[in-house]
Design a protein around this motif. Structure first.
Motif, mmCIF file in Angstrom:
data_model
loop_
_atom_site.group_PDB
_atom_site.id
_atom_site.type_symbol
_atom_site.label_atom_id
_atom_site.label_comp_id
_atom_site.label_asym_id
_atom_site.label_seq_id
_atom_site.Cartn_x
_atom_site.Cartn_y
_atom_site.Cartn_z
ATOM 1 N N PRO B 44 0.838 -1.334 0.089
ATOM 2 C CA PRO B 44 -0.078 -0.216 0.416
ATOM 3 C C PRO B 44 1.004 1.540 0.079
ATOM 4 C CG PRO B 44 -1.001 -1.667 1.467
ATOM 5 C CD PRO B 44 0.700 -2.041 0.960
ATOM 6 N N THR B 45 0.595 2.153 -0.856
ATOM 7 C CA THR B 45 0.921 3.480 -0.923
ATOM 8 C C THR B 45 -0.065 4.707 -0.186
ATOM 9 O OG1 THR B 45 0.763 3.932 -2.551
ATOM 10 C CG2 THR B 45 2.857 2.860 -2.406
ATOM 11 N N PHE B 46 0.644 5.218 0.012
ATOM 12 C CA PHE B 46 -0.103 6.424 1.267
ATOM 13 C C PHE B 46 -0.552 8.021 0.058
ATOM 14 C CE2 PHE B 46 -1.692 10.274 4.090
ATOM 15 C CZ PHE B 46 -1.026 11.270 3.407
ATOM 16 N N LEU B 47 -2.096 7.661 0.230
ATOM 17 C CA LEU B 47 -2.569 8.840 -0.909
ATOM 18 C C LEU B 47 -2.668 10.368 0.261
ATOM 19 C CD1 LEU B 47 -3.471 8.766 -3.536
ATOM 20 C CD2 LEU B 47 -5.748 7.617 -2.360
ATOM 21 N N ILE B 48 -3.383 10.216 1.420
ATOM 22 C CA ILE B 48 -4.260 11.088 1.837
ATOM 23 C C ILE B 48 -4.078 11.331 3.201
ATOM 24 C CG2 ILE B 48 -6.164 10.930 0.428
ATOM 25 C CD1 ILE B 48 -6.663 14.518 0.748
ATOM 26 N N SER B 49 -4.546 12.461 3.735
ATOM 27 C CA SER B 49 -4.768 12.020 5.128
ATOM 28 C C SER B 49 -5.998 13.224 6.123
ATOM 29 C CB SER B 49 -3.662 11.730 6.321
ATOM 30 O OG SER B 49 -3.042 12.638 6.143
ATOM 31 N N ILE B 50 -6.445 13.460 6.860
ATOM 32 C CA ILE B 50 -7.017 13.708 7.388
ATOM 33 C C ILE B 50 -7.095 13.893 8.934
ATOM 34 C CG2 ILE B 50 -9.441 12.370 7.145
ATOM 35 C CD1 ILE B 50 -10.438 15.795 6.203
ATOM 36 N N SER B 51 -7.123 14.983 9.563
ATOM 37 C CA SER B 51 -6.934 14.624 10.882
ATOM 38 C C SER B 51 -8.418 14.934 11.425
ATOM 39 C CB SER B 51 -6.653 16.094 11.905
ATOM 40 O OG SER B 51 -6.746 16.379 12.974
ATOM 41 N N SER B 52 -8.912 14.896 12.830
ATOM 42 C CA SER B 52 -10.265 15.326 13.232
ATOM 43 C C SER B 52 -10.492 16.128 13.154
ATOM 44 C CB SER B 52 -10.323 13.726 14.445
ATOM 45 O OG SER B 52 -9.214 14.565 15.436
ATOM 46 N N ILE B 53 -10.007 17.603 13.534
ATOM 47 C CA ILE B 53 -9.957 18.319 13.723
ATOM 48 C C ILE B 53 -10.571 19.208 12.530
ATOM 49 C CG2 ILE B 53 -8.423 18.943 15.652
ATOM 50 C CD1 ILE B 53 -6.592 20.302 13.830
ATOM 51 N N LYS B 54 -10.625 18.348 10.896
ATOM 52 C CA LYS B 54 -10.434 19.226 9.746
ATOM 53 C C LYS B 54 -12.514 18.184 9.517
ATOM 54 C CE LYS B 54 -6.508 20.518 8.762
ATOM 55 N NZ LYS B 54 -5.430 21.091 7.549
ATOM 56 N N ASP B 55 -12.891 18.902 8.391
ATOM 57 C CA ASP B 55 -13.605 18.010 7.609
ATOM 58 C C ASP B 55 -13.572 18.164 6.660
ATOM 59 O OD1 ASP B 55 -16.332 20.846 8.213
ATOM 60 O OD2 ASP B 55 -14.032 20.331 6.609
ATOM 61 N N LYS B 56 -12.277 18.483 6.047
ATOM 62 C CA LYS B 56 -12.376 18.035 4.333
ATOM 63 C C LYS B 56 -11.192 18.743 4.307
ATOM 64 C CE LYS B 56 -13.158 20.003 -0.247
ATOM 65 N NZ LYS B 56 -13.870 21.504 -1.113
ATOM 66 N N ASN B 57 -9.975 17.527 3.304
ATOM 67 C CA ASN B 57 -8.426 17.732 3.159
ATOM 68 C C ASN B 57 -8.760 17.681 1.808
ATOM 69 O OD1 ASN B 57 -5.670 18.265 3.724
ATOM 70 N ND2 ASN B 57 -5.235 16.520 3.650
ATOM 71 N N GLU B 58 -8.011 18.719 0.479
ATOM 72 C CA GLU B 58 -8.004 18.435 -0.799
ATOM 73 C C GLU B 58 -6.467 18.291 -0.996
ATOM 74 O OE1 GLU B 58 -9.944 21.078 -2.710
ATOM 75 O OE2 GLU B 58 -9.826 20.884 -4.875
ATOM 76 N N ASP B 59 -5.761 17.789 -2.152
ATOM 77 C CA ASP B 59 -4.614 17.202 -2.721
ATOM 78 C C ASP B 59 -4.618 16.869 -3.987
ATOM 79 O OD1 ASP B 59 -1.713 14.956 -1.783
ATOM 80 O OD2 ASP B 59 -1.896 16.675 -3.306
ATOM 81 N N GLY B 60 -5.073 18.016 -5.343
ATOM 82 C CA GLY B 60 -5.084 17.442 -6.440
ATOM 83 C C GLY B 60 -6.184 17.015 -6.717
ATOM 84 N N ARG B 61 -6.923 15.464 -7.260
ATOM 85 C CA ARG B 61 -7.468 15.163 -7.918
ATOM 86 C C ARG B 61 -8.250 14.823 -6.364
ATOM 87 N NH1 ARG B 61 -7.707 10.782 -11.184
ATOM 88 N NH2 ARG B 61 -5.547 10.764 -10.742
ATOM 89 N N PHE B 62 -7.540 14.719 -4.541
ATOM 90 C CA PHE B 62 -8.391 13.750 -4.052
ATOM 91 C C PHE B 62 -8.689 14.394 -3.495
ATOM 92 C CE2 PHE B 62 -6.750 9.744 -5.744
ATOM 93 C CZ PHE B 62 -5.486 10.326 -6.873
ATOM 94 N N THR B 63 -9.757 14.355 -2.193
ATOM 95 C CA THR B 63 -10.252 15.065 -1.485
ATOM 96 C C THR B 63 -10.871 14.223 -0.767
ATOM 97 O OG1 THR B 63 -11.036 16.882 -2.482
ATOM 98 C CG2 THR B 63 -12.049 16.613 -0.971
#
Lengths: 117, 110
Positions: B44-63
């Motif tokens: 597996p390779t890391f794609l994107i992450s989010i902390s519980s203090i946020k409700d959205k995180n965006e990186d290029g085509r990935f949200t």
């Protein structure tokens, strides 16, 4: 240049044998892990080491013994192999001194497919 | 006891459309969430992450969207590309080890 490398890639063996899987990382990470992906496709944590010290030891039979000679290596030795040990075993590493975004990002090896006959 | 659930084993999408992969969790102690992507015979390779203090995180085509009250997160891929075809794992952490779901196989057809 492979960041996390594990050998062998495939391992076919008979029940009752003892085998080892080796893992090395060249990322300078302090923490290394072994995960098992079984036939149901779950990736389950088995062990975690930080700077050669055992941090996490999930409910894994005593036949499984990790060995960390230094922080760049975490090998997995399995005694008296059983049919149910057949799975893909993944080694991984991560840093431990950054923030959550850094430390939670695991780098995985390509896996070792273990088949016990 | 599955703490992280990906209830859809597979998803098929046409190239250019949106892919939405879903993940539910049960442990309220989880405070960090990640998505990993896995190709056959690779780790597996890391794609994107989010902390519980946020409700959205965006990186290029990935949200990644997080709904803490529903204990639900989703990964949106827009636009989907054939190279996105892979198994996507949701993972959650309470500060110790990552707990993974079973994965969702995404197939993007051209």
């Amino acid at each position: 240049d492979t960041a996390v490398s594990q050998t062998p890639k495939y391992l076919v063996t008979q029940m009752g044998n003892d085998k080892s899987i080796k893992c090395e990382q060249n990322l300078g990470h302090d923490t290394m892990y072994w995960y098992k992906q079984d036939s149901k496709k779950f990736l389950k944590i088995m062990f975690s080491y930080n700077n050669k010290e055992l941090i996490i030891n999930e409910t894994v039979p005593n036949r499984f013994s990790p060995k960390s000679p230094d922080k760049a290596h975490l090998n997995l030795h399995i005694n008296s192999l059983e049919l149910g040990d057949s799975a893909v075993y993944f080694c991984a590493s991560s840093p431990s001194e950054g923030d959550r975004a850094t430390n939670e990002k695991l780098f995985f090896g390509s896996g070792t497919q273990l088949s016990v006959l | 006891d599955q703490q992280v659930k990906q209830n859809s084993p597979s998803l098929s999408v046409q190239e250019g459309r949106i892919s939405i992969l879903n993940c539910d969790y049960t442990n309220s102690m989880f405070d960090y969430f990640l998505w990993y992507k896995k190709y056959p015979a690779e780790g597996p390779t890391f794609l994107i992450s989010i902390s519980s203090i946020k409700d959205k995180n965006e990186d290029g085509r990935f949200t990644v969207f997080l709904n803490k009250s529903a204990k639900h997160l989703s990964l949106h891929i827009v636009p989907s590309q054939p190279g996105d075809s892979a198994v996507y794992f949701c993972a959650a952490s309470a500060g110790t080890a990552l707990i993974f779901g079973k994965g969702t196989t995404l197939s993007v057809s051209s």
